[in-house]
Design a protein around this motif. Structure first.
Motif, PDB file in Angstrom:
ATOM      1  N   GLU A 271       0.827  -1.193   0.000  1.00 58.05           N
ATOM      2  CA  GLU A 271       0.000   0.000   0.000  1.00 58.05           C
ATOM      3  C   GLU A 271       0.869   1.253   0.000  1.00 58.05           C
ATOM      4  O   GLU A 271       2.022   1.234   0.442  1.00 58.05           O
ATOM      5  CB  GLU A 271      -0.928   0.008   1.213  1.00 58.05           C
ATOM      6  CG  GLU A 271      -0.234   0.107   2.547  1.00 58.05           C
ATOM      7  CD  GLU A 271      -1.210   0.173   3.723  1.00 58.05           C
ATOM      8  OE1 GLU A 271      -2.374  -0.221   3.548  1.00 58.05           O
ATOM      9  OE2 GLU A 271      -0.802   0.607   4.820  1.00 58.05           O
ATOM     10  N   SER A 272       0.298   2.319  -0.513  1.00 62.65           N
ATOM     11  CA  SER A 272       1.003   3.607  -0.561  1.00 62.65           C
ATOM     12  C   SER A 272       0.581   4.467   0.618  1.00 62.65           C
ATOM     13  O   SER A 272      -0.555   4.380   1.100  1.00 62.65           O
ATOM     14  CB  SER A 272       0.697   4.333  -1.869  1.00 62.65           C
ATOM     15  OG  SER A 272       1.112   3.554  -2.986  1.00 62.65           O
ATOM     16  N   TYR A 273       1.505   5.315   1.070  1.00 62.66           N
ATOM     17  CA  TYR A 273       1.181   6.250   2.134  1.00 62.66           C
ATOM     18  C   TYR A 273       2.078   7.476   1.988  1.00 62.66           C
ATOM     19  O   TYR A 273       3.079   7.456   1.264  1.00 62.66           O
ATOM     20  CB  TYR A 273       1.384   5.607   3.505  1.00 62.66           C
ATOM     21  CG  TYR A 273       2.832   5.338   3.860  1.00 62.66           C
ATOM     22  CD1 TYR A 273       3.540   6.222   4.684  1.00 62.66           C
ATOM     23  CD2 TYR A 273       3.498   4.215   3.368  1.00 62.66           C
ATOM     24  CE1 TYR A 273       4.865   5.984   5.002  1.00 62.66           C
ATOM     25  CE2 TYR A 273       4.813   3.964   3.684  1.00 62.66           C
ATOM     26  CZ  TYR A 273       5.500   4.857   4.501  1.00 62.66           C
ATOM     27  OH  TYR A 273       6.815   4.622   4.809  1.00 62.66           O
ATOM     28  N   THR A 274       1.718   8.529   2.672  1.00 60.14           N
ATOM     29  CA  THR A 274       2.490   9.770   2.631  1.00 60.14           C
ATOM     30  C   THR A 274       3.237   9.937   3.947  1.00 60.14           C
ATOM     31  O   THR A 274       2.622   9.900   5.023  1.00 60.14           O
ATOM     32  CB  THR A 274       1.576  10.978   2.400  1.00 60.14           C
ATOM     33  OG1 THR A 274       0.850  10.782   1.174  1.00 60.14           O
ATOM     34  CG2 THR A 274       2.376  12.262   2.320  1.00 60.14           C
ATOM     35  N   ASP A 275       4.566  10.099   3.852  1.00 68.37           N
ATOM     36  CA  ASP A 275       5.348  10.236   5.080  1.00 68.37           C
ATOM     37  C   ASP A 275       5.262  11.656   5.636  1.00 68.37           C
ATOM     38  O   ASP A 275       4.554  12.520   5.095  1.00 68.37           O
ATOM     39  CB  ASP A 275       6.796   9.812   4.846  1.00 68.37           C
ATOM     40  CG  ASP A 275       7.532  10.716   3.867  1.00 68.37           C
ATOM     41  OD1 ASP A 275       7.083  11.849   3.627  1.00 68.37           O
ATOM     42  OD2 ASP A 275       8.586  10.275   3.345  1.00 68.37           O
ATOM     43  N   SER A 276       5.985  11.898   6.722  1.00 69.12           N
ATOM     44  CA  SER A 276       5.898  13.196   7.422  1.00 69.12           C
ATOM     45  C   SER A 276       6.415  14.364   6.585  1.00 69.12           C
ATOM     46  O   SER A 276       6.122  15.525   6.873  1.00 69.12           O
ATOM     47  CB  SER A 276       6.681  13.119   8.740  1.00 69.12           C
ATOM     48  OG  SER A 276       8.048  12.790   8.481  1.00 69.12           O
ATOM     49  N   GLU A 277       7.185  14.055   5.517  1.00 67.94           N
ATOM     50  CA  GLU A 277       7.722  15.115   4.662  1.00 67.94           C
ATOM     51  C   GLU A 277       6.931  15.270   3.369  1.00 67.94           C
ATOM     52  O   GLU A 277       7.351  15.955   2.444  1.00 67.94           O
ATOM     53  CB  GLU A 277       9.196  14.841   4.357  1.00 67.94           C
ATOM     54  CG  GLU A 277      10.073  14.845   5.611  1.00 67.94           C
ATOM     55  CD  GLU A 277      11.529  14.593   5.287  1.00 67.94           C
ATOM     56  OE1 GLU A 277      11.844  14.440   4.083  1.00 67.94           O
ATOM     57  OE2 GLU A 277      12.351  14.540   6.227  1.00 67.94           O
ATOM     58  N   GLY A 278       5.757  14.573   3.321  1.00 70.15           N
ATOM     59  CA  GLY A 278       4.889  14.727   2.152  1.00 70.15           C
ATOM     60  C   GLY A 278       5.270  13.855   0.982  1.00 70.15           C
ATOM     61  O   GLY A 278       4.701  14.011  -0.105  1.00 70.15           O
ATOM     62  N   ARG A 279       6.199  12.945   1.151  1.00 67.33           N
ATOM     63  CA  ARG A 279       6.618  12.073   0.048  1.00 67.33           C
ATOM     64  C   ARG A 279       5.788  10.793   0.040  1.00 67.33           C
ATOM     65  O   ARG A 279       5.416  10.271   1.100  1.00 67.33           O
ATOM     66  CB  ARG A 279       8.101  11.734   0.187  1.00 67.33           C
ATOM     67  CG  ARG A 279       9.027  12.945   0.019  1.00 67.33           C
ATOM     68  CD  ARG A 279      10.467  12.587   0.292  1.00 67.33           C
ATOM     69  NE  ARG A 279      10.651  12.112   1.662  1.00 67.33           N
ATOM     70  CZ  ARG A 279      11.849  11.887   2.212  1.00 67.33           C
ATOM     71  NH1 ARG A 279      12.955  12.079   1.494  1.00 67.33           N
ATOM     72  NH2 ARG A 279      11.933  11.470   3.460  1.00 67.33           N
ATOM     73  N   THR A 280       5.514  10.312  -1.147  1.00 68.83           N
ATOM     74  CA  THR A 280       4.754   9.062  -1.285  1.00 68.83           C
ATOM     75  C   THR A 280       5.692   7.865  -1.110  1.00 68.83           C
ATOM     76  O   THR A 280       6.736   7.779  -1.766  1.00 68.83           O
ATOM     77  CB  THR A 280       4.076   8.994  -2.661  1.00 68.83           C
ATOM     78  OG1 THR A 280       3.172  10.099  -2.791  1.00 68.83           O
ATOM     79  CG2 THR A 280       3.299   7.690  -2.813  1.00 68.83           C
ATOM     80  N   GLN A 281       5.314   6.972  -0.218  1.00 68.14           N
ATOM     81  CA  GLN A 281       6.100   5.765   0.068  1.00 68.14           C
ATOM     82  C   GLN A 281       5.205   4.543  -0.084  1.00 68.14           C
ATOM     83  O   GLN A 281       3.979   4.639  -0.152  1.00 68.14           O
ATOM     84  CB  GLN A 281       6.668   5.822   1.497  1.00 68.14           C
ATOM     85  CG  GLN A 281       7.472   7.064   1.820  1.00 68.14           C
ATOM     86  CD  GLN A 281       8.876   6.996   1.242  1.00 68.14           C
ATOM     87  OE1 GLN A 281       9.250   6.026   0.585  1.00 68.14           O
ATOM     88  NE2 GLN A 281       9.667   8.039   1.484  1.00 68.14           N
ATOM     89  N   THR A 282       5.820   3.398  -0.147  1.00 68.30           N
ATOM     90  CA  THR A 282       5.073   2.139  -0.167  1.00 68.30           C
ATOM     91  C   THR A 282       5.535   1.265   0.988  1.00 68.30           C
ATOM     92  O   THR A 282       6.681   1.357   1.435  1.00 68.30           O
ATOM     93  CB  THR A 282       5.268   1.369  -1.489  1.00 68.30           C
ATOM     94  OG1 THR A 282       6.658   1.077  -1.657  1.00 68.30           O
ATOM     95  CG2 THR A 282       4.763   2.188  -2.669  1.00 68.30           C
TER      96      THR A 282
END
Length: 415
Positions: A271-282
């Motif tokens: 799944e994808s999510y947005t980290d604390s710096e606004g970047r998209t991660q999986t």
């Protein structure tokens, strides 16, 4: 402050360890044996509650030895899903049916199915007696046995005693004080002496195999793990890491044999999510799943038939609207469904409210919702009666000479 708390905890731990070692030393000085982690074999053959109930059974500290009169004893810590505590027991000379003797306001042990019996006059007021046969209870509780029971109860208010095959068991023995435990075991042995002196040979029970036993289900047996079942049972095929747990096999009387277990597996997704710096991660997410599997083997293959609670859509329509409102029956053979689900069978189904089940060739698979001793027993009783309600001509059409499961209750000649 934290250091003081840690120091106090360490000191208490050392004190507890020293006291435990002194306690074990005092046991061994009496010639008794102490086992820190006994095997399940220590209690596996015991079937009366708190033993013989559920799948989680954990013996812990164990003391064994002989009483002053030479009778073998065991005092053991035991826990299950329904009880935790200590049990003391001495060995009887015969395997006898269950009997329950409780003093004062003692609550019956969880799961006991024995019926209440009158307390004999020799025992006095304030006792609760339980057994499956009143005649047996009366023969065991002679004046001599009652006298010894009163002596044992005199130093132990709330006595909770049971005959469990060749063991005389009591909950919550005075195990903390070794000086008190020895005389208490001698008094319990005196009760056993009185029972052994009573003519009870006609009540002797057959010896059960030395295996994980179940209360009131002598033909059930524990397997534990058998992953080969995953290839031949209707388990979910999705995901990975499939495994079985708490596999039980057996049967009840002349009912069909069963297999029951819990099936565990995992599914993994990204799944994808947005980290604390606004970047998209999986990230990878693993989820755990489980389901209860319960199946009974039939003596002959049958046409497919599913009986479940009402849901969207309608199944085969029967003459009883009340039945149609409560159940959805489906089958590729409407004739077979009508032959099996006749008016009397409908009444039985409505009164029983069984778990959903499906006949597939020579197996009946239930969806019990949970894997438990209770759910297995409930479905086993239901299915035995359901199969007995199938008419003889149906069994003969399937190739059998007669119905394999006779009715459990009298019926009229024309039924």
């Amino acid at each position: 402050m934290i250091c003081l708390v840690a120091a106090a905890g360490l000191t208490w731990g050392i004190v507890a360890l020293v006291r435990r070692q002194q306690y074990i030393k005092s046991l061994r000085e009496r010639g008794w044996t102490f086992v820190n982690s006994p095997q399940l074999d220590a209690v596996a053959r015991l079937t009366n509650p708190p033993f013989g109930i559920g799948f989680r059974r954990d013996p812990d500290d164990q003391i064994t030895g002989h009483t002053t009169s030479g009778r073998p004893f065991q005092v053991i810590e035991y826990s299950s899903g329904h009880w935790k505590g200590w049990v003391g027991m001495v060995t009887l000379s015969r395997r006898l049916p269950e009997l329950w003797v409780m003093g004062g306001d003692t609550r019956p042990r969880y799961g006991v199915e024995a019926a209440a019996m009158p307390s004999p006059a020799a025992l006095g007021p304030g006792w609760q007696i339980g057994a499956l046969d009143p005649a047996y209870a009366a023969e065991v509780l002679t004046p001599q046995v009652c006298n010894q029971l009163n002596g044992l109860a005199g130093g132990m208010p709330g006595l909770n005693l049971s005959i469990d095959s060749d063991q005389l068991t009591v909950l919550d023995p005075p195990r903390k004080d070794v000086e008190q435990l020895g005389p208490w075991l001698d008094q319990l042995a005196a009760v056993a002496d009185a029972i052994d002196a009573t003519p009870l040979d006609h009540w002797i029970q057959p010896e059960l195999p030395p295996r994980f036993s179940f209360y009131h289900h002598p033909d059930w047996y524990w397997i534990g793990v058998d992953d080969s079942l995953l290839e031949v049972t209707p388990t979910s095929r999705s995901g990975h890491s499939h495994r079985t747990e708490d596999v039980i096999r057996g049967r009840d009387g002349d009912g069909p044999p069963f297999v029951a277990f819990t099936h565990h597996w995992q599914t993994t997704r990204t799944e994808s999510y947005t980290d604390s710096e606004g970047r998209t991660q999986t990230r990878t997410v693993t989820e755990n799943h489980s389901e209860a599997i319960l199946g009974f083997q039939l003596p002959v293959p049958m046409p497919e038939l599913t009986v479940a609670g009402r849901s969207f859509g309608r199944g085969i329509s029967f003459e009883s609207e009340r039945f149609n409102d409560q159940f959805k029956v489906t089958s590729p053979s409407t004739k077979f469904a009508y032959d099996v689900i006749h008016p009397r069978q409908m009444e039985f189904l409505m009164a029983s409210s069984p778990a959903p089940f499906r006949i597939v060739e020579d197996w009946v698979w239930f969806s019990p919702g949970d894997h438990s001793q209770h759910s297995i027993a409930h479905s086993s009783r239901f299915l035995r009666e359901f199969l007995a309600g199938i008419p003889r001509f149906v069994w003969r059409d399937l190739g059998l000479s007669d119905a394999p499961y006779p009715r459990l209750d009298p019926v009229s000649p024309g039924s």
